[in-house]
Design a protein around this motif. Structure first.
Motif, PDB file in Angstrom:
ATOM      1  N   HIS A  74       0.822  -1.215   0.000  1.00 32.80           N
ATOM      2  CA  HIS A  74       0.000   0.000   0.000  1.00 32.80           C
ATOM      3  C   HIS A  74       0.855   1.263   0.000  1.00 32.80           C
ATOM      4  CE1 HIS A  74      -3.897  -2.020   0.591  1.00 32.80           C
ATOM      5  NE2 HIS A  74      -4.406  -0.848   0.301  1.00 32.80           N
ATOM      6  N   ALA A  75       2.098   1.158   0.389  1.00 37.80           N
ATOM      7  CA  ALA A  75       2.985   2.322   0.307  1.00 37.80           C
ATOM      8  C   ALA A  75       3.181   2.757  -1.141  1.00 37.80           C
ATOM      9  CB  ALA A  75       4.332   1.998   0.954  1.00 37.80           C
ATOM     10  N   GLU A  76       2.943   1.848  -2.089  1.00 37.84           N
ATOM     11  CA  GLU A  76       3.053   2.166  -3.511  1.00 37.84           C
ATOM     12  C   GLU A  76       1.767   2.782  -4.064  1.00 37.84           C
ATOM     13  OE1 GLU A  76       4.226  -1.338  -5.638  1.00 37.84           O
ATOM     14  OE2 GLU A  76       5.632  -1.978  -4.082  1.00 37.84           O
ATOM     15  N   ILE A  77       0.699   2.760  -3.291  1.00 40.13           N
ATOM     16  CA  ILE A  77      -0.603   3.249  -3.759  1.00 40.13           C
ATOM     17  C   ILE A  77      -0.854   4.615  -3.135  1.00 40.13           C
ATOM     18  CG2 ILE A  77      -3.083   2.769  -3.903  1.00 40.13           C
ATOM     19  CD1 ILE A  77      -2.388  -0.199  -3.495  1.00 40.13           C
ATOM     20  N   ARG A  78      -0.575   5.658  -3.891  1.00 37.78           N
ATOM     21  CA  ARG A  78      -0.712   7.014  -3.377  1.00 37.78           C
ATOM     22  C   ARG A  78      -1.603   7.817  -4.317  1.00 37.78           C
ATOM     23  NH1 ARG A  78       0.035   5.450   0.774  1.00 37.78           N
ATOM     24  NH2 ARG A  78       1.763   5.753   2.226  1.00 37.78           N
ATOM     25  N   PRO A  79      -2.910   7.859  -4.049  1.00 38.27           N
ATOM     26  CA  PRO A  79      -3.825   8.579  -4.943  1.00 38.27           C
ATOM     27  C   PRO A  79      -3.502  10.073  -4.978  1.00 38.27           C
ATOM     28  CG  PRO A  79      -5.018   7.181  -3.390  1.00 38.27           C
ATOM     29  CD  PRO A  79      -3.608   7.242  -2.914  1.00 38.27           C
ATOM     30  N   VAL A  80      -3.548  10.657  -6.158  1.00 36.75           N
ATOM     31  CA  VAL A  80      -3.307  12.091  -6.326  1.00 36.75           C
ATOM     32  C   VAL A  80      -4.365  12.646  -7.271  1.00 36.75           C
ATOM     33  CG1 VAL A  80      -0.828  11.917  -5.915  1.00 36.75           C
ATOM     34  CG2 VAL A  80      -1.708  11.661  -8.245  1.00 36.75           C
ATOM     35  N   GLY A  81      -4.470  13.975  -7.298  1.00 39.13           N
ATOM     36  CA  GLY A  81      -5.400  14.611  -8.228  1.00 39.13           C
ATOM     37  C   GLY A  81      -6.204  15.716  -7.568  1.00 39.13           C
ATOM     38  N   ASP A  82      -6.890  16.490  -8.410  1.00 34.83           N
ATOM     39  CA  ASP A  82      -7.766  17.567  -7.942  1.00 34.83           C
ATOM     40  C   ASP A  82      -9.209  17.089  -8.043  1.00 34.83           C
ATOM     41  OD1 ASP A  82      -5.624  19.350  -7.539  1.00 34.83           O
ATOM     42  OD2 ASP A  82      -5.618  19.867  -9.672  1.00 34.83           O
ATOM     43  N   GLY A  83      -9.878  16.987  -6.917  1.00 36.34           N
ATOM     44  CA  GLY A  83     -11.272  16.564  -6.916  1.00 36.34           C
ATOM     45  C   GLY A  83     -11.407  15.060  -6.767  1.00 36.34           C
ATOM     46  N   TRP A  84     -12.608  14.658  -6.354  1.00 41.44           N
ATOM     47  CA  TRP A  84     -12.830  13.264  -6.015  1.00 41.44           C
ATOM     48  C   TRP A  84     -12.666  12.334  -7.219  1.00 41.44           C
ATOM     49  CZ3 TRP A  84     -16.476  10.561  -8.616  1.00 41.44           C
ATOM     50  CH2 TRP A  84     -17.500  11.282  -9.260  1.00 41.44           C
ATOM     51  N   ARG A  85     -13.076  12.793  -8.412  1.00 38.16           N
ATOM     52  CA  ARG A  85     -13.015  11.904  -9.575  1.00 38.16           C
ATOM     53  C   ARG A  85     -11.572  11.570  -9.942  1.00 38.16           C
ATOM     54  NH1 ARG A  85     -17.006  11.136 -14.401  1.00 38.16           N
ATOM     55  NH2 ARG A  85     -15.728   9.876 -15.789  1.00 38.16           N
ATOM     56  N   GLU A  86     -10.717  12.579  -9.972  1.00 35.01           N
ATOM     57  CA  GLU A  86      -9.313  12.334 -10.291  1.00 35.01           C
ATOM     58  C   GLU A  86      -8.660  11.442  -9.245  1.00 35.01           C
ATOM     59  OE1 GLU A  86      -6.803  15.622 -11.167  1.00 35.01           O
ATOM     60  OE2 GLU A  86      -8.202  16.523 -12.584  1.00 35.01           O
ATOM     61  N   VAL A  87      -8.992  11.668  -7.979  1.00 35.06           N
ATOM     62  CA  VAL A  87      -8.381  10.880  -6.914  1.00 35.06           C
ATOM     63  C   VAL A  87      -8.853   9.428  -6.983  1.00 35.06           C
ATOM     64  CG1 VAL A  87      -8.242  10.556  -4.413  1.00 35.06           C
ATOM     65  CG2 VAL A  87      -7.969  12.832  -5.395  1.00 35.06           C
ATOM     66  N   LEU A  88     -10.146   9.207  -7.209  1.00 35.16           N
ATOM     67  CA  LEU A  88     -10.642   7.836  -7.329  1.00 35.16           C
ATOM     68  C   LEU A  88     -10.033   7.131  -8.534  1.00 35.16           C
ATOM     69  CD1 LEU A  88     -14.437   8.110  -6.415  1.00 35.16           C
ATOM     70  CD2 LEU A  88     -12.611   7.067  -5.070  1.00 35.16           C
ATOM     71  N   ARG A  89      -9.882   7.844  -9.642  1.00 35.92           N
ATOM     72  CA  ARG A  89      -9.237   7.247 -10.820  1.00 35.92           C
ATOM     73  C   ARG A  89      -7.778   6.910 -10.504  1.00 35.92           C
ATOM     74  NH1 ARG A  89      -9.482   6.455 -15.984  1.00 35.92           N
ATOM     75  NH2 ARG A  89     -11.554   7.346 -16.192  1.00 35.92           N
ATOM     76  N   SER A  90      -7.073   7.845  -9.871  1.00 39.54           N
ATOM     77  CA  SER A  90      -5.679   7.610  -9.511  1.00 39.54           C
ATOM     78  C   SER A  90      -5.552   6.416  -8.577  1.00 39.54           C
ATOM     79  CB  SER A  90      -5.094   8.863  -8.851  1.00 39.54           C
ATOM     80  OG  SER A  90      -3.803   8.619  -8.359  1.00 39.54           O
ATOM     81  N   HIS A  91      -6.467   6.319  -7.607  1.00 41.58           N
ATOM     82  CA  HIS A  91      -6.432   5.205  -6.665  1.00 41.58           C
ATOM     83  C   HIS A  91      -6.655   3.879  -7.388  1.00 41.58           C
ATOM     84  CE1 HIS A  91      -8.493   2.597  -3.517  1.00 41.58           C
ATOM     85  NE2 HIS A  91      -7.268   2.761  -3.058  1.00 41.58           N
ATOM     86  N   ALA A  92      -7.604   3.849  -8.299  1.00 39.69           N
ATOM     87  CA  ALA A  92      -7.895   2.631  -9.049  1.00 39.69           C
ATOM     88  C   ALA A  92      -6.698   2.216  -9.907  1.00 39.69           C
ATOM     89  CB  ALA A  92      -9.128   2.831  -9.929  1.00 39.69           C
ATOM     90  N   MET A 127     -10.696   9.522   1.251  1.00 36.92           N
ATOM     91  CA  MET A 127     -11.792  10.119   2.014  1.00 36.92           C
ATOM     92  C   MET A 127     -11.725  11.641   1.982  1.00 36.92           C
ATOM     93  SD  MET A 127     -13.567   7.576   2.992  1.00 36.92           S
ATOM     94  CE  MET A 127     -13.366   5.798   3.146  1.00 36.92           C
ATOM     95  N   ALA A 128     -10.524  12.192   2.055  1.00 41.47           N
ATOM     96  CA  ALA A 128     -10.379  13.649   2.022  1.00 41.47           C
ATOM     97  C   ALA A 128     -10.864  14.210   0.689  1.00 41.47           C
ATOM     98  CB  ALA A 128      -8.918  14.028   2.264  1.00 41.47           C
ATOM     99  N   ALA A 129     -10.599  13.486  -0.405  1.00 44.53           N
ATOM    100  CA  ALA A 129     -11.055  13.952  -1.719  1.00 44.53           C
ATOM    101  C   ALA A 129     -12.571  13.927  -1.831  1.00 44.53           C
ATOM    102  CB  ALA A 129     -10.436  13.085  -2.811  1.00 44.53           C
ATOM    103  N   LEU A 130     -13.216  13.064  -1.045  1.00 39.64           N
ATOM    104  CA  LEU A 130     -14.678  12.949  -1.063  1.00 39.64           C
ATOM    105  C   LEU A 130     -15.324  13.808   0.015  1.00 39.64           C
ATOM    106  CD1 LEU A 130     -14.819   9.102  -1.635  1.00 39.64           C
ATOM    107  CD2 LEU A 130     -15.812  10.801  -3.177  1.00 39.64           C
ATOM    108  N   GLY A 131     -14.588  14.764   0.519  1.00 39.84           N
ATOM    109  CA  GLY A 131     -15.088  15.597   1.611  1.00 39.84           C
ATOM    110  C   GLY A 131     -16.347  16.370   1.288  1.00 39.84           C
ATOM    111  N   ASP A 137     -22.895   8.719   1.401  1.00 45.15           N
ATOM    112  CA  ASP A 137     -22.540   8.168   0.094  1.00 45.15           C
ATOM    113  C   ASP A 137     -21.067   7.789  -0.001  1.00 45.15           C
ATOM    114  OD1 ASP A 137     -25.063   8.319  -1.023  1.00 45.15           O
ATOM    115  OD2 ASP A 137     -24.775  10.326  -1.849  1.00 45.15           O
ATOM    116  N   VAL A 138     -20.254   8.268   0.922  1.00 44.14           N
ATOM    117  CA  VAL A 138     -18.809   8.100   0.800  1.00 44.14           C
ATOM    118  C   VAL A 138     -18.406   6.622   0.766  1.00 44.14           C
ATOM    119  CG1 VAL A 138     -16.589   8.453   1.947  1.00 44.14           C
ATOM    120  CG2 VAL A 138     -18.229  10.338   1.779  1.00 44.14           C
ATOM    121  N   MET A 139     -18.807   5.858   1.761  1.00 41.99           N
ATOM    122  CA  MET A 139     -18.381   4.457   1.824  1.00 41.99           C
ATOM    123  C   MET A 139     -18.935   3.632   0.663  1.00 41.99           C
ATOM    124  SD  MET A 139     -16.166   4.303   4.098  1.00 41.99           S
ATOM    125  CE  MET A 139     -15.938   2.530   4.040  1.00 41.99           C
ATOM    126  N   PRO A 140     -20.216   3.785   0.273  1.00 41.26           N
ATOM    127  CA  PRO A 140     -20.693   3.035  -0.900  1.00 41.26           C
ATOM    128  C   PRO A 140     -19.931   3.391  -2.176  1.00 41.26           C
ATOM    129  CG  PRO A 140     -22.559   3.783   0.403  1.00 41.26           C
ATOM    130  CD  PRO A 140     -21.343   4.445   0.979  1.00 41.26           C
TER     131      PRO A 140
END
Length: 226
Positions: A74-92, A127-131, A137-140
């Motif tokens: 998980h240290a290799e998984i570092r989501p980045v981006g502006d806004g929840w959509r970019e962060v979720l895409r980066s995380h995926a 979670m911070a990106a989904l603030g 709706d956050v967890m679903p």
């Protein structure tokens, strides 16, 4: 007390220095080379040139070792981006990339809760990106993206393993099964399937993953916008 809270024993440099980090690195090396079947406390101890019983001062058993291995990746998984959509895409995409580098991870994702420091840091970023999203709706939303990623990477890894086991890549499968499929579709019993097989663009794994992720994120965005 969970392994994350339990202090390590004092280091004993003789006959060999040891730490949880060294144990986990050795276990990941074995798993990367030969899969989770190659990971045992005995084999990890041999890799570190120590007696197996020494490992029990640092971990309670194999289950804790697997938890530590997952958290290390998980240290290799570092989501980045502006806004929840970019962060979720980066995380995926980062999760998929981590699985491609550590094939065994596909077998452990979505199992036991991931509560190590690196996993929690990854979760905090998401979670911070989904603030700005409704808290109910956050967890679903996160669960939906995780489910998509886990399903997609497990299929990719299953195909990779099948190719290794049979020695047949996609082109070989097509050559072997293609005539049967063409005969079956020619009967007219499966017109919708025939249309897709004959007319759809043949996409590689990267494009297939990206399109599926876009469909999911579009649906999430539509719900959030309501």
């Amino acid at each position: 007390m969970l392994v994350w809270e339990r202090p390590e024993p004092p280091d004993r440099p003789v006959p060999a220095s040891l730490s949880r980090e060294r144990i986990v690195r050795a276990a990941i090396k074995l798993a990367d080379a030969d899969g989770l079947e190659a990971v045992s406390l005995r084999k990890v101890a041999a890799e570190l040139d120590v007696r197996p019983m020494r490992l029990y001062g640092y971990i309670a058993g194999k289950e804790e070792l697997l938890d530590l291995m997952v958290d290390a990746v998980h240290a290799e998984i570092r989501p980045v981006g502006d806004g929840w959509r970019e962060v979720l895409r980066s995380h995926a995409e980062a999760t998929r990339h981590a699985v491609q580098g550590h094939e065994w991870l596909a077998d452990l994702l979505g199992g036991r809760p991931q509560l190590g420091p690196h996993a929690l840091a990854t979760g905090e970023s998401v979670m911070a990106a989904l603030g700005g999203v409704d808290v109910d709706d956050v967890m679903p939303v996160v669960a939906a993206v995780n489910a998509y990623v886990i399903g997609a990477v497990r299929r990719e890894i299953a195909e990779r393993r099948a190719e290794r086991a049979t020695g047949m890549d996609e082109k070989h499968w097509q050559a072997t099964l293609g005539p049967y499929l063409q005969r079956t579709l020619a009967t007219g019993r499966f017109p919708a399937l025939a249309t897709v097989v004959h007319e759809a663009t043949d996409l590689d794994a990267d494009h297939t993953f990206g399109i599926g992720l876009d469909c999911l994120l579009d649906g999430i965005e539509a719900r959030i916008s309501r």
